[in-house]
Motif scaffolding. Sequence first.
Motif, PDB file in Angstrom:
ATOM      1  N   THR A  49       0.844  -1.194   0.000  1.00  0.00           N
ATOM      2  CA  THR A  49       0.000   0.000   0.000  1.00  0.00           C
ATOM      3  C   THR A  49       0.877   1.241   0.000  1.00  0.00           C
ATOM      4  O   THR A  49       1.805   1.351   0.799  1.00  0.00           O
ATOM      5  CB  THR A  49      -0.900   0.014   1.251  1.00  0.00           C
ATOM      6  N   PRO A  50       0.614   2.204  -0.872  1.00  0.00           N
ATOM      7  CA  PRO A  50       1.470   3.396  -0.952  1.00  0.00           C
ATOM      8  C   PRO A  50       1.415   4.228   0.319  1.00  0.00           C
ATOM      9  O   PRO A  50       0.378   4.331   0.980  1.00  0.00           O
ATOM     10  CB  PRO A  50       0.890   4.173  -2.133  1.00  0.00           C
ATOM     11  N   VAL A  51       2.560   4.820   0.659  1.00  0.00           N
ATOM     12  CA  VAL A  51       2.607   5.809   1.718  1.00  0.00           C
ATOM     13  C   VAL A  51       2.044   7.124   1.211  1.00  0.00           C
ATOM     14  O   VAL A  51       1.313   7.820   1.900  1.00  0.00           O
ATOM     15  CB  VAL A  51       4.054   5.978   2.231  1.00  0.00           C
ATOM     16  N   HIS A  52       2.415   7.457  -0.048  1.00  0.00           N
ATOM     17  CA  HIS A  52       1.850   8.631  -0.702  1.00  0.00           C
ATOM     18  C   HIS A  52       2.049   8.481  -2.214  1.00  0.00           C
ATOM     19  O   HIS A  52       2.975   7.804  -2.659  1.00  0.00           O
ATOM     20  CB  HIS A  52       2.518   9.912  -0.217  1.00  0.00           C
ATOM     21  N   LEU A  53       1.167   9.126  -2.971  1.00  0.00           N
ATOM     22  CA  LEU A  53       1.196   8.970  -4.422  1.00  0.00           C
ATOM     23  C   LEU A  53       0.950  10.312  -5.104  1.00  0.00           C
ATOM     24  O   LEU A  53       0.044  11.053  -4.711  1.00  0.00           O
ATOM     25  CB  LEU A  53       0.123   7.959  -4.861  1.00  0.00           C
ATOM     26  N   PHE A  54       1.796  10.604  -6.128  1.00  0.00           N
ATOM     27  CA  PHE A  54       1.573  11.774  -6.989  1.00  0.00           C
ATOM     28  C   PHE A  54       1.272  11.247  -8.382  1.00  0.00           C
ATOM     29  O   PHE A  54       2.076  10.533  -8.977  1.00  0.00           O
ATOM     30  CB  PHE A  54       2.823  12.664  -7.011  1.00  0.00           C
ATOM     31  N   LEU A  55       0.100  11.611  -8.927  1.00  0.00           N
ATOM     32  CA  LEU A  55      -0.326  11.069 -10.219  1.00  0.00           C
ATOM     33  C   LEU A  55      -1.209  12.084 -10.932  1.00  0.00           C
ATOM     34  O   LEU A  55      -2.045  12.735 -10.306  1.00  0.00           O
ATOM     35  CB  LEU A  55      -1.095   9.756 -10.005  1.00  0.00           C
ATOM     36  N   ASP A  56      -0.968  12.219 -12.245  1.00  0.00           N
ATOM     37  CA  ASP A  56      -1.767  13.137 -13.080  1.00  0.00           C
ATOM     38  C   ASP A  56      -1.755  14.564 -12.530  1.00  0.00           C
ATOM     39  O   ASP A  56      -2.786  15.249 -12.483  1.00  0.00           O
ATOM     40  CB  ASP A  56      -3.205  12.627 -13.196  1.00  0.00           C
ATOM     41  N   HIS A  73       3.448  14.255   3.184  1.00  0.00           N
ATOM     42  CA  HIS A  73       3.141  15.333   2.247  1.00  0.00           C
ATOM     43  C   HIS A  73       4.277  15.511   1.233  1.00  0.00           C
ATOM     44  O   HIS A  73       5.457  15.408   1.585  1.00  0.00           O
ATOM     45  CB  HIS A  73       2.954  16.665   2.993  1.00  0.00           C
ATOM     46  N   PHE A  74       3.890  15.782  -0.023  1.00  0.00           N
ATOM     47  CA  PHE A  74       4.861  16.189  -1.036  1.00  0.00           C
ATOM     48  C   PHE A  74       5.108  17.696  -0.924  1.00  0.00           C
ATOM     49  O   PHE A  74       4.272  18.438  -0.393  1.00  0.00           O
ATOM     50  CB  PHE A  74       4.342  15.890  -2.451  1.00  0.00           C
ATOM     51  N   PHE A  75       6.251  18.128  -1.464  1.00  0.00           N
ATOM     52  CA  PHE A  75       6.489  19.560  -1.674  1.00  0.00           C
ATOM     53  C   PHE A  75       5.989  19.866  -3.090  1.00  0.00           C
ATOM     54  O   PHE A  75       6.747  19.852  -4.064  1.00  0.00           O
ATOM     55  CB  PHE A  75       7.980  19.878  -1.521  1.00  0.00           C
ATOM     56  N   THR A  76       4.699  20.109  -3.196  1.00  0.00           N
ATOM     57  CA  THR A  76       4.043  20.181  -4.504  1.00  0.00           C
ATOM     58  C   THR A  76       4.678  21.199  -5.434  1.00  0.00           C
ATOM     59  O   THR A  76       4.836  20.950  -6.645  1.00  0.00           O
ATOM     60  CB  THR A  76       2.549  20.507  -4.322  1.00  0.00           C
ATOM     61  N   GLY A  82      11.837  18.638 -10.167  1.00  0.00           N
ATOM     62  CA  GLY A  82      12.470  17.336  -9.993  1.00  0.00           C
ATOM     63  C   GLY A  82      12.695  16.943  -8.546  1.00  0.00           C
ATOM     64  O   GLY A  82      13.430  15.986  -8.271  1.00  0.00           O
ATOM     65  N   ASN A  83      12.063  17.643  -7.621  1.00  0.00           N
ATOM     66  CA  ASN A  83      12.204  17.316  -6.197  1.00  0.00           C
ATOM     67  C   ASN A  83      10.959  16.561  -5.744  1.00  0.00           C
ATOM     68  O   ASN A  83       9.875  17.126  -5.641  1.00  0.00           O
ATOM     69  CB  ASN A  83      12.374  18.593  -5.373  1.00  0.00           C
ATOM     70  N   PHE A  84      11.122  15.246  -5.476  1.00  0.00           N
ATOM     71  CA  PHE A  84      10.000  14.401  -5.078  1.00  0.00           C
ATOM     72  C   PHE A  84      10.107  13.967  -3.612  1.00  0.00           C
ATOM     73  O   PHE A  84       9.594  12.923  -3.221  1.00  0.00           O
ATOM     74  CB  PHE A  84       9.942  13.160  -5.983  1.00  0.00           C
ATOM     75  N   SER A  85      10.799  14.772  -2.835  1.00  0.00           N
ATOM     76  CA  SER A  85      10.988  14.442  -1.418  1.00  0.00           C
ATOM     77  C   SER A  85       9.651  14.396  -0.679  1.00  0.00           C
ATOM     78  O   SER A  85       8.673  15.067  -1.064  1.00  0.00           O
ATOM     79  CB  SER A  85      11.914  15.464  -0.740  1.00  0.00           C
ATOM     80  N   LEU A  86       9.615  13.621   0.409  1.00  0.00           N
ATOM     81  CA  LEU A  86       8.397  13.440   1.187  1.00  0.00           C
ATOM     82  C   LEU A  86       8.647  13.903   2.625  1.00  0.00           C
ATOM     83  O   LEU A  86       9.653  13.545   3.231  1.00  0.00           O
ATOM     84  CB  LEU A  86       7.994  11.960   1.191  1.00  0.00           C
ATOM     85  N   ARG A  87       7.732  14.714   3.146  1.00  0.00           N
ATOM     86  CA  ARG A  87       7.824  15.121   4.547  1.00  0.00           C
ATOM     87  C   ARG A  87       6.897  14.253   5.382  1.00  0.00           C
ATOM     88  O   ARG A  87       5.699  14.131   5.093  1.00  0.00           O
ATOM     89  CB  ARG A  87       7.432  16.595   4.716  1.00  0.00           C
ATOM     90  N   LEU A  88       7.451  13.654   6.444  1.00  0.00           N
ATOM     91  CA  LEU A  88       6.696  12.777   7.330  1.00  0.00           C
ATOM     92  C   LEU A  88       6.647  13.426   8.710  1.00  0.00           C
ATOM     93  O   LEU A  88       7.681  13.663   9.329  1.00  0.00           O
ATOM     94  CB  LEU A  88       7.366  11.402   7.397  1.00  0.00           C
ATOM     95  N   ASP A  89       5.425  13.729   9.181  1.00  0.00           N
ATOM     96  CA  ASP A  89       5.235  14.444  10.450  1.00  0.00           C
ATOM     97  C   ASP A  89       4.929  13.482  11.595  1.00  0.00           C
ATOM     98  O   ASP A  89       4.498  12.345  11.390  1.00  0.00           O
ATOM     99  CB  ASP A  89       4.101  15.466  10.325  1.00  0.00           C
ATOM    100  N   ASN A  90       5.132  14.005  12.805  1.00  0.00           N
ATOM    101  CA  ASN A  90       4.776  13.272  14.038  1.00  0.00           C
ATOM    102  C   ASN A  90       5.293  11.832  14.014  1.00  0.00           C
ATOM    103  O   ASN A  90       4.533  10.862  14.083  1.00  0.00           O
ATOM    104  CB  ASN A  90       3.259  13.278  14.251  1.00  0.00           C
ATOM    105  N   LEU A  91       6.593  11.715  13.911  1.00  0.00           N
ATOM    106  CA  LEU A  91       7.234  10.417  13.754  1.00  0.00           C
ATOM    107  C   LEU A  91       6.960   9.518  14.961  1.00  0.00           C
ATOM    108  O   LEU A  91       7.063   9.958  16.108  1.00  0.00           O
ATOM    109  CB  LEU A  91       8.746  10.608  13.584  1.00  0.00           C
TER     110      LEU A  91
END
Length: 400
Positions: A49-56, A73-76, A82-91
Amino acid sequence: MIADGFTVRGPSDPLVVPLGSSVVLPCYVDKPLPVTGLEVQWGRTDSETPVHLFLDGESRSEVQQQDYHDRAHFFTDQIQHGNFSLRLDNLTAEDEGNYTCKVYSLQESNETVVQIKDVERLLVSGSSRSISASVGEDVTLNCSVDSHIKPEHIEELSWKRTDGDIMVLLYLNNEALPDSLDEEYRDRVEFFTDEIPKGNFSLRLKSVRTEDKGVYMCEVFTGGLSANTTVVLERLDFSTLHLMMLFFCIAAASGAALLLCCLIYCRSKNTVTSRTIRNLQVSLVFCPNISMFFAFIFWGLTEGFLTEIIICCALNILRCFMLIWAFSYLNYLQDNLKTWIRFSSRKKELAVFTVVVYSVFFTDAWKKSAHKTSTHRIILGMFFGYVVLFSFVLSRGKSF
């Protein structure tokens, strides 16, 4: 990793981050990619199951794992660069593991792996040694939470006695709640307020009593985790005041027994004067009660039970006047002493006792009902007023 069209890059080392914080999982390409037909998928290697997905051209939060909803969250605004980094909160501790960043563009794909390693757990530490103190002293029960946990992130922190699950002190919503405490600890426990931002939630227990001996637990809840530590309050040594209290108690018991034996012996001898018997009788009436009066005074100074102390002291002094009426040699006393004893009749004794005892009862009950409504306090005041009035009327009546 290099493909014909683009290279996907990530960190070379695992990420080590504190519990409850935010972390950025780096993932980027060496050149911008067209947004049309672009798909970026973040997932865990142990789950499909994806953690997060960017599509279309947009983020698809509806396909996220429930555990990552509103946390990943992505940095939309950076995706077009070309930056597809993911921010993960409240670890949380469960976030530890390997994450893959897969990029699909124009029938080409590539990926990189990011590892979150050694997420710092919730650690609560105390004292490894038992604590001993003298009765009446102040003691400190140690409890420290790792400094990376901010006080505002702590959902609940409680100090409890393990025997009977007695609440000693509660920290909730970033403040101490004294109203939730057990009655015997109210006004005797507190945090070191200036030390809380440093993660120090040690407890100061003031005026230690003998019944405070036991095991205390500091338990912390935050981020779905909990941890605790225990402190043992083991040996409570007798203070000087306690020794004085024991001295007067022993003196009262042994003195009363000795005087009683002497009185019985003297009465059995016809050669003993009535004056000697009278002095023994007076000593038997006053000495034990006065000794117990002072014993309760010292008990009050060490244990702090105001209500019980006032009542017990009043009873011991009152017994002196009550017992004097059983004095078989009252007629042998001097006129001024006889007049004073008769003036202190049982009616006046009862009136004094009523004022002293019931005023303490009323004050103590009023403090205990401070958190109740005004109606409760009015009813309580009327009840005690009735008791005092009834006792006063009784004291004005005939002696019994």
